[in-house]
Design an enzyme around this catalytic site. Structure first.
Site, PDB file in Angstrom:
ATOM      1  N   ARG A 171      -6.169 -13.410  47.746  1.00 42.20           N
ATOM      2  CA  ARG A 171      -6.070 -13.321  46.277  1.00 42.20           C
ATOM      3  C   ARG A 171      -7.413 -12.970  45.633  1.00 42.20           C
ATOM      4  O   ARG A 171      -7.701 -13.407  44.523  1.00 42.20           O
ATOM      5  CB  ARG A 171      -5.559 -14.628  45.659  1.00 42.20           C
ATOM      6  CG  ARG A 171      -4.113 -14.913  45.875  1.00 42.20           C
ATOM      7  CD  ARG A 171      -3.245 -14.133  44.876  1.00 42.20           C
ATOM      8  NE  ARG A 171      -1.854 -14.173  45.297  1.00 42.20           N
ATOM      9  CZ  ARG A 171      -0.997 -15.105  44.907  1.00 42.20           C
ATOM     10  NH1 ARG A 171      -1.368 -16.025  44.068  1.00 42.20           N
ATOM     11  NH2 ARG A 171       0.235 -15.096  45.360  1.00 42.20           N
ATOM     12  N   TYR A 186      12.005 -18.496  49.272  1.00 38.00           N
ATOM     13  CA  TYR A 186      12.224 -18.026  47.893  1.00 38.00           C
ATOM     14  C   TYR A 186      13.644 -17.504  47.701  1.00 38.00           C
ATOM     15  O   TYR A 186      14.302 -17.774  46.703  1.00 38.00           O
ATOM     16  CB  TYR A 186      11.248 -16.895  47.557  1.00 38.00           C
ATOM     17  CG  TYR A 186       9.834 -17.359  47.293  1.00 38.00           C
ATOM     18  CD1 TYR A 186       9.554 -18.172  46.202  1.00 38.00           C
ATOM     19  CD2 TYR A 186       8.782 -16.974  48.114  1.00 38.00           C
ATOM     20  CE1 TYR A 186       8.249 -18.594  45.943  1.00 38.00           C
ATOM     21  CE2 TYR A 186       7.482 -17.386  47.869  1.00 38.00           C
ATOM     22  CZ  TYR A 186       7.229 -18.195  46.779  1.00 38.00           C
ATOM     23  OH  TYR A 186       5.947 -18.604  46.524  1.00 38.00           O
ATOM     24  N   ASP A 221       2.758  -7.548  46.686  1.00 39.08           N
ATOM     25  CA  ASP A 221       3.291  -8.899  46.779  1.00 39.08           C
ATOM     26  C   ASP A 221       4.286  -8.972  47.926  1.00 39.08           C
ATOM     27  O   ASP A 221       4.890  -7.959  48.286  1.00 39.08           O
ATOM     28  CB  ASP A 221       3.967  -9.329  45.471  1.00 39.08           C
ATOM     29  CG  ASP A 221       4.121 -10.840  45.426  1.00 39.08           C
ATOM     30  OD1 ASP A 221       3.168 -11.522  45.033  1.00 39.08           O
ATOM     31  OD2 ASP A 221       5.186 -11.347  45.849  1.00 39.08           O
ATOM     32  N   ARG A 226      -6.314 -12.922  38.981  1.00 37.57           N
ATOM     33  CA  ARG A 226      -6.696 -13.443  37.663  1.00 37.57           C
ATOM     34  C   ARG A 226      -8.090 -14.033  37.567  1.00 37.57           C
ATOM     35  O   ARG A 226      -8.573 -14.287  36.471  1.00 37.57           O
ATOM     36  CB  ARG A 226      -5.661 -14.465  37.203  1.00 37.57           C
ATOM     37  CG  ARG A 226      -4.394 -13.811  36.700  1.00 37.57           C
ATOM     38  CD  ARG A 226      -3.287 -14.810  36.514  1.00 37.57           C
ATOM     39  NE  ARG A 226      -2.869 -15.343  37.799  1.00 37.57           N
ATOM     40  CZ  ARG A 226      -1.879 -16.211  37.965  1.00 37.57           C
ATOM     41  NH1 ARG A 226      -1.227 -16.669  36.929  1.00 37.57           N
ATOM     42  NH2 ARG A 226      -1.553 -16.625  39.165  1.00 37.57           N
TER      43      ARG A 226
HETATM   44  O1  CP3 Z   1      -5.654 -10.232  46.500  1.00 37.23           O
HETATM   45  C1  CP3 Z   1      -4.699 -10.420  47.284  1.00 37.23           C
HETATM   46  O2  CP3 Z   1      -4.625 -11.423  48.019  1.00 37.23           O
HETATM   47  C2  CP3 Z   1      -3.659  -9.338  47.463  1.00 37.23           C
HETATM   48  C3  CP3 Z   1      -2.494  -9.436  46.692  1.00 37.23           C
HETATM   49  C4  CP3 Z   1      -1.444 -10.493  46.928  1.00 37.23           C
HETATM   50  C5  CP3 Z   1      -0.664 -10.979  45.860  1.00 37.23           C
HETATM   51  N1  CP3 Z   1       0.335 -11.755  46.370  1.00 37.23           N
HETATM   52  C6  CP3 Z   1      -0.878 -10.612  44.464  1.00 37.23           C
HETATM   53  C7  CP3 Z   1      -0.344 -11.527  43.437  1.00 37.23           C
HETATM   54  C8  CP3 Z   1      -0.952 -11.082  48.090  1.00 37.23           C
HETATM   55  C9  CP3 Z   1      -1.478 -10.950  49.503  1.00 37.23           C
HETATM   56  C10 CP3 Z   1       0.166 -11.869  47.731  1.00 37.23           C
HETATM   57  C11 CP3 Z   1       1.018 -12.580  48.692  1.00 37.23           C
HETATM   58  C12 CP3 Z   1       1.909 -13.633  48.197  1.00 37.23           C
HETATM   59  N2  CP3 Z   1       2.764 -13.592  47.115  1.00 37.23           N
HETATM   60  C13 CP3 Z   1       2.100 -14.866  48.852  1.00 37.23           C
HETATM   61  C14 CP3 Z   1       1.422 -15.282  50.110  1.00 37.23           C
HETATM   62  C15 CP3 Z   1       0.020 -15.696  49.846  1.00 37.23           C
HETATM   63  C16 CP3 Z   1      -0.110 -17.031  49.169  1.00 37.23           C
HETATM   64  O3  CP3 Z   1      -0.761 -17.064  48.122  1.00 37.23           O
HETATM   65  O4  CP3 Z   1       0.347 -18.028  49.720  1.00 37.23           O
HETATM   66  C17 CP3 Z   1       3.048 -15.597  48.120  1.00 37.23           C
HETATM   67  C18 CP3 Z   1       3.540 -16.982  48.431  1.00 37.23           C
HETATM   68  C19 CP3 Z   1       3.462 -14.783  47.037  1.00 37.23           C
HETATM   69  C20 CP3 Z   1       4.473 -15.093  45.988  1.00 37.23           C
HETATM   70  C21 CP3 Z   1       3.817 -15.150  44.673  1.00 37.23           C
HETATM   71  N3  CP3 Z   1       3.482 -14.029  43.958  1.00 37.23           N
HETATM   72  C22 CP3 Z   1       3.344 -16.285  43.961  1.00 37.23           C
HETATM   73  C23 CP3 Z   1       3.501 -17.717  44.396  1.00 37.23           C
HETATM   74  C24 CP3 Z   1       2.709 -15.819  42.808  1.00 37.23           C
HETATM   75  C25 CP3 Z   1       1.950 -16.627  41.770  1.00 37.23           C
HETATM   76  C26 CP3 Z   1       2.648 -16.782  40.473  1.00 37.23           C
HETATM   77  C27 CP3 Z   1       1.635 -17.193  39.409  1.00 37.23           C
HETATM   78  O5  CP3 Z   1       1.616 -16.533  38.358  1.00 37.23           O
HETATM   79  O6  CP3 Z   1       0.887 -18.142  39.636  1.00 37.23           O
HETATM   80  C28 CP3 Z   1       2.806 -14.413  42.814  1.00 37.23           C
HETATM   81  C29 CP3 Z   1       2.256 -13.490  41.819  1.00 37.23           C
HETATM   82  C30 CP3 Z   1       1.025 -12.802  42.249  1.00 37.23           C
HETATM   83  N4  CP3 Z   1       0.903 -12.066  43.389  1.00 37.23           N
HETATM   84  C31 CP3 Z   1      -0.178 -12.731  41.506  1.00 37.23           C
HETATM   85  C32 CP3 Z   1      -1.058 -11.925  42.253  1.00 37.23           C
HETATM   86  C33 CP3 Z   1      -2.433 -11.484  41.870  1.00 37.23           C
HETATM   87  C34 CP3 Z   1      -0.443 -13.395  40.166  1.00 37.23           C
HETATM   88  C35 CP3 Z   1       0.336 -12.698  39.108  1.00 37.23           C
HETATM   89  C36 CP3 Z   1      -0.513 -12.171  37.991  1.00 37.23           C
HETATM   90  O7  CP3 Z   1      -1.696 -11.875  38.163  1.00 37.23           O
HETATM   91  O8  CP3 Z   1       0.084 -11.991  36.919  1.00 37.23           O
END
Ligand code: CP3
Length: 337
Positions: A22, A148, A71, A26
């Protein structure tokens, strides 16, 4: 060869390679600015936007790898499954997959039909800009995706997914096998467009018993990675009790370690043939730099006994993180502090 690839191959590079799960997201003001007005999954599927977001943390922190901005649910979206990401919550599915009929319906979709054009284009644009810095492609592991999909959204203990594997093992195997092929296809698209490492995220595997992990999960995760033809990292949270199984019988070149276990202990468990990635406690990012610095130095020292060590957090960067803390960790790992 880049330091990341050398660490994965077990050739001790001079400097410990470092990137952050990540790292794009943000915690960066430049990310928050770019994302205004665009939904998460739409941003992932807009090639120039996804590419620019992927590059931001590389420019800012000088990390040793980019991780593709996308994602784990993107390949499901590309397969036509209705899914959105709710800000602050996570993936939400319009039609949860709960019964054998639901499983039969969704598994009709052929992973080969997934339209990877936007993803491939974003990867190509990114790799062209990165030069010698490797791009890590990724996918969700079948269990984390199933957690999910079956629940319909985020859940704490993933009870419905864990129930299905016992209540209806046939349906479970069909669904997990299909998810494994979906994730595999997503990895292949990224590989074919120029990614040079892949990571499989099984973020929620820690809710499983060791017996269930072995019997109902590991074979499907292994199938997603086996023969992909790139060095691979397999990451989970709370997987200490079955960390050795996370090697997937040697298919994974490195195992990701969360913050709960000292890295040297994890290295003893995974053995001499597997590299490790981790395991800075994300909570430490809130501590004053001298406290964080001592912690990072300790992690690096404990990592010395590994076949290879990639410095990373034990889980993703929390959104409220001061990005300067991350830059300083990179400088420390690179011997610049
Ligand atoms: O920088 C990186 O790591 C690459 C991008 C990446 C994202 N998601 C971007 C993202 C990666 C590798 C993921 C994988 C992902 N997505 C996982 C496995 C990694 C982990 O964190 O355990 C999981 C469980 C998800 C599912 C998911 N997508 C969640 C739980 C969330 C968070 C929701 C929130 O708003 O808190 C997301 C959204 C997400 N994916 C964001 C990002 C940058 C945040 C959304 C935003 O910026 O608006």
């Amino acid at each position: 060869m880049s330091d990341l690839l050398r660490a994965l191959a077990g050739e001790a590079p001079e400097r410990t390679p470092v990137w952050f799960m990540r790292q794009a997201g943000r915690s960066l003001p430049e990310y928050r600015e770019l994302r205004v007005g665009t939904r998460m999954l739409d941003a992932c599927l807009t090639p120039d936007l996804a590419s620019e977001i992927t590059l931001q943390p590389v420019r800012r922190h000088k990390v040793d790898a980019a991780v593709f901005f996308s994602d784990i649910v993107i390949p499901l979206r590309l397969a036509g499954v209705e899914v959105e990401i709710e800000p602050g919550r996570g993936p939400v599915f319009a039609n949860p997959v709960r019964t054998a009929d639901d499983v039969a319906r969704i598994t009709q979709i052929d992973p080969a039909d997934l339209d990877g054009t936007a993803v491939a284009e974003a990867v190509r644009l990114t790799v062209a800009e990165l030069g010698d810095t490797p791009l890590i492609g990724f996918a969700g592991a079948p269990f984390t995706l199933a957690a999910y999909l079956i629940e319909g959204g985020p859940s704490k203990e993933h009870l419905r997914a864990r129930a299905m594997m016992h209540a209806d093992p046939e349906a479970w195997n069909a669904l997990a096998g299909w998810l494994s092929r979906i994730s595999r296809r997503f990895l292949e698209i990224q590989r074919d467009a120029g990614a040079s490492v892949v990571q499989l995220f099984d973020s929620w595997a820690g809710s499983l018993s060791t017996a269930d992990y072995r019997a109902h999960i590991a074979p499907h995760s292994k199938a997603a990675l086996e023969g992909i033809g790139l060095p691979s990292i397999h990451f989970g949270v709370g997987t200490g009790p079955f960390l050795a199984d996370m090697r997937l019988d040697g298919v994974a070149d490195a195992v990701g370690v969360d913050w709960r276990m000292p890295l040297d202990e994890a290295i003893r468990i995974v053995g001499p043939d597997t590299a490790v990635q981790g395991n800075i406690d994300p909570a430490m990012l809130q501590a004053p730099w001298p406290v964080l610095e001592a912690h990072v130095r300790d992690v690096i020292a404990r990592g010395r006994g590994a076949k290879g060590h990639i410095l990373n957090l034990g889980h993703g960067v929390p959104p409220e993180t001061d990005p300067d803390q991350l830059t300083r960790i990179v400088q420390l790992a690179h011997g610049e502090l």
